[in-house]
Write an enzyme that holds these catalytic residues in place. Sequence first.
Site, PDB file in Angstrom:
ATOM      1  CG  ASP A  99      -2.249   0.639   0.989  1.00 55.45           C
ATOM      2  OD1 ASP A  99      -3.266   0.084   1.436  1.00 55.45           O
ATOM      3  OD2 ASP A  99      -2.267   1.682   0.313  1.00 55.45           O
ATOM      4  CG  ASP A 201      -4.119   5.941   0.812  1.00 52.12           C
ATOM      5  OD1 ASP A 201      -5.108   5.222   1.045  1.00 52.12           O
ATOM      6  OD2 ASP A 201      -3.903   7.014   1.384  1.00 52.12           O
ATOM      7  CD  GLU A 243      -8.646   4.953  -1.571  1.00 53.39           C
ATOM      8  OE1 GLU A 243      -7.589   5.482  -1.191  1.00 53.39           O
ATOM      9  OE2 GLU A 243      -9.581   4.717  -0.788  1.00 53.39           O
ATOM     10  CG  HIS A 316      -8.862  -0.765   4.615  1.00 50.68           C
ATOM     11  ND1 HIS A 316      -8.692  -0.757   3.237  1.00 50.68           N
ATOM     12  CD2 HIS A 316      -8.353   0.412   5.040  1.00 50.68           C
ATOM     13  CE1 HIS A 316      -8.107   0.360   2.873  1.00 50.68           C
ATOM     14  NE2 HIS A 316      -7.902   1.095   3.945  1.00 50.68           N
ATOM     15  CG  ASP A 317     -11.108   2.840   3.705  1.00 56.58           C
ATOM     16  OD1 ASP A 317     -10.531   3.187   2.665  1.00 56.58           O
ATOM     17  OD2 ASP A 317     -10.568   2.819   4.829  1.00 56.58           O
TER      18      ASP A 317
HETATM   19  O1  TEU Z   1      -9.119   6.082   1.966  1.00 54.05           O
HETATM   20  C1  TEU Z   1      -9.578   7.245   1.324  1.00 54.05           C
HETATM   21  C2  TEU Z   1     -10.731   7.748   2.062  1.00 54.05           C
HETATM   22  O2  TEU Z   1     -11.036   8.901   2.055  1.00 54.05           O
HETATM   23  C3  TEU Z   1     -11.567   6.748   2.785  1.00 54.05           C
HETATM   24  O3  TEU Z   1     -11.219   6.822   4.125  1.00 54.05           O
HETATM   25  C4  TEU Z   1     -13.007   7.080   2.481  1.00 54.05           C
HETATM   26  O4  TEU Z   1     -13.069   8.170   1.619  1.00 54.05           O
HETATM   27  C5  TEU Z   1     -13.734   7.490   3.707  1.00 54.05           C
HETATM   28  O5  TEU Z   1     -13.716   6.400   4.580  1.00 54.05           O
HETATM   29  C6  TEU Z   1     -15.147   7.854   3.290  1.00 54.05           C
HETATM   30  O6  TEU Z   1     -15.713   8.586   4.361  1.00 54.05           O
HETATM   31  C7  TEU Z   1      -7.720   5.879   1.991  1.00 54.05           C
HETATM   32  C8  TEU Z   1      -7.485   4.659   2.864  1.00 54.05           C
HETATM   33  O7  TEU Z   1      -8.123   3.528   2.256  1.00 54.05           O
HETATM   34  C9  TEU Z   1      -8.072   4.953   4.220  1.00 54.05           C
HETATM   35  O8  TEU Z   1      -8.014   3.804   5.064  1.00 54.05           O
HETATM   36  C10 TEU Z   1      -7.270   6.096   4.833  1.00 54.05           C
HETATM   37  O9  TEU Z   1      -7.859   6.457   6.065  1.00 54.05           O
HETATM   38  C11 TEU Z   1      -7.276   7.320   3.898  1.00 54.05           C
HETATM   39  O10 TEU Z   1      -7.055   7.016   2.538  1.00 54.05           O
HETATM   40  C12 TEU Z   1      -6.132   8.252   4.302  1.00 54.05           C
HETATM   41  O11 TEU Z   1      -4.916   7.603   4.000  1.00 54.05           O
END
Ligand code: TEU
Length: 545
Positions: A99, A201, A243, A316-317
């Site tokens: 990542d 990311d 992403e 994971h989000d």
């Molecule tokens: O996620 C991008 C991000 O903004 C997500 O957290 C999502 O948009 C949000 O949960 C929606 O409300 C990436 C990673 O996958 C995430 O885990 C990180 O927290 C974020 O970037 C910052 O690095």
Amino acid sequence: TKPVTWWHNSVVYQIYPRSFCDSNGDGIGDIPGIISKLDYLEKLGVDVIWLSPVYKSPMDDNGYDISDYQDIAPEFGTLEDMLELLKLAKARGIRIIMDLVVNHSSDEHEWFKQARKSRDNPYRDYFIWRDGKGDGDLPDDQGSVFGGPAWEYDEQTQAYFYHQFSKRQPDLNWENPKVQDEVHKMMNWWLDKGIGGFRLDVIDLIGKDVDKGIRGNGPRLHPLLKEMNLATFGNRDVLTVGETWDATPETAKLYSNPERNELSMIFQFEHITLSWKGGDKWQPIELDLKAFKQVMTRWQTELSDQGWNSLFWNNHDLPRAVSKYGDDGEYRVKSAKMLATALHLLKGTPYIYQGEELGMTNVAFDSIDDYRDIETLNLYAERVAQGVDPKAMLAAIHENSRDNARTPMHWNNQIHAGFTTGQPWLALNPNYPQINAADALGDENSTFYHYQTLISLRKQFPIIVYGSFRAVEPDHEAVFAYLREFEGQQLLVVANFSAQKQQLLLPKELHGRSGECLIQNQPVESQLVDNLSLDAYESFALLLN
Ligand code: TEU
Ligand code: CA
């Protein structure tokens, strides 16, 4: 043009290391724990592991805030453990993509420690600093994804720094060639270690233009990606997946058209934000399946040959697939199988999030105190302070909190599901006695073996990898059906996304056709009729002869 790529028929498995397997009883998953589960992943048949960050980090955002890109967080193990994992995975034919979190670093990274020392420090412009507008006003009214403003005041140098995520995740200044060089050097250091590529990311955000209020996807984005490709992974046979939350099929071509030498593919999120009212994930609304099918169809048809799709339900989000798109109650196993069939037989590279292959579900903790995710905790505090009913906010958290995906993996029905012998960093979903890998491996009808079959089908049938896509009955409110065609072969995939019996009118050309059932979640006639009747969450794939 590039040789035929290995990742066209690969399946990727995402590991969130903190919650996968704890080997030393501190309640936190780690790399030795992952190594102990490589046999399980090999049995499932996955080709690639996407490893969420394991680098040194103060863990403000569970590792998405990196303080040393070339060392491993002690919670997860050592660099030797990481090299061992690469070696042992490779011995099983499994690549590992790391990542890459370079839109921002941690505020504990050496670069930021230097940058905040003085306005003329050589590292100052690795980050984005602005003066306030006088009498304590912020440089502008941009907000952070994790609540509050996107500007944090730094006493030492009497200036604000920009952060789109937590205030401990300062955005890097990608207009600074030194930042580009440092990141490219670090990426090559990892590529030389034999990694299989990167998940990038929020990579669209490096194309920001703060003074114009452009958060990402600005004019500098694609030039920066081309330079990165050229300087690092471009001449290596690796997988890169960006992403990109704002992507559309049009912009997806810019990222993933092989002629453009940028990325292999991207994650788009149109099918996710459909159920966010006005784009706000904390106002979840009922999923409109027809709109959902239209999004899936558009991505299949518009990106068909000038790029490449990633295929995913969760990560994971995101909330867990079977809770979000299926039924995590009475029809949990059946709907989990339906979702897997509907996704894995589309054109693109499928991604499985850890536990999805078991049909793991969302969790509904009674109290906000049981949650750990910074986004969940910050937004709860912010929205409740703004007057939102705490119960309504907790309901939205049950629906969409990132911790739904982060409760520890269920290995067996023993204490803490065999995830740890200590106190887990985040409580387990209480349903692990009913849903766990040990039981799934002992049940030939489990979701695990359904995923195993789908993964193997991708290797056997080029029609799944390269076939065209045509929607069947696109206006149907509850059934997602499509036809793949390749060199005279036809594969009909049908998925009932509802708990109700449904009728599906087939196009005339399919009436009376028969075929070989490649996968189904209940015995289905192999002889097609003009009007198929489908049971609740019924799904099947028929290779027509
Ligand atoms: O996620 C991008 C991000 O903004 C997500 O957290 C999502 O948009 C949000 O949960 C929606 O409300 C990436 C990673 O996958 C995430 O885990 C990180 O927290 C974020 O970037 C910052 O690095
Ligand atoms: Ca541990």
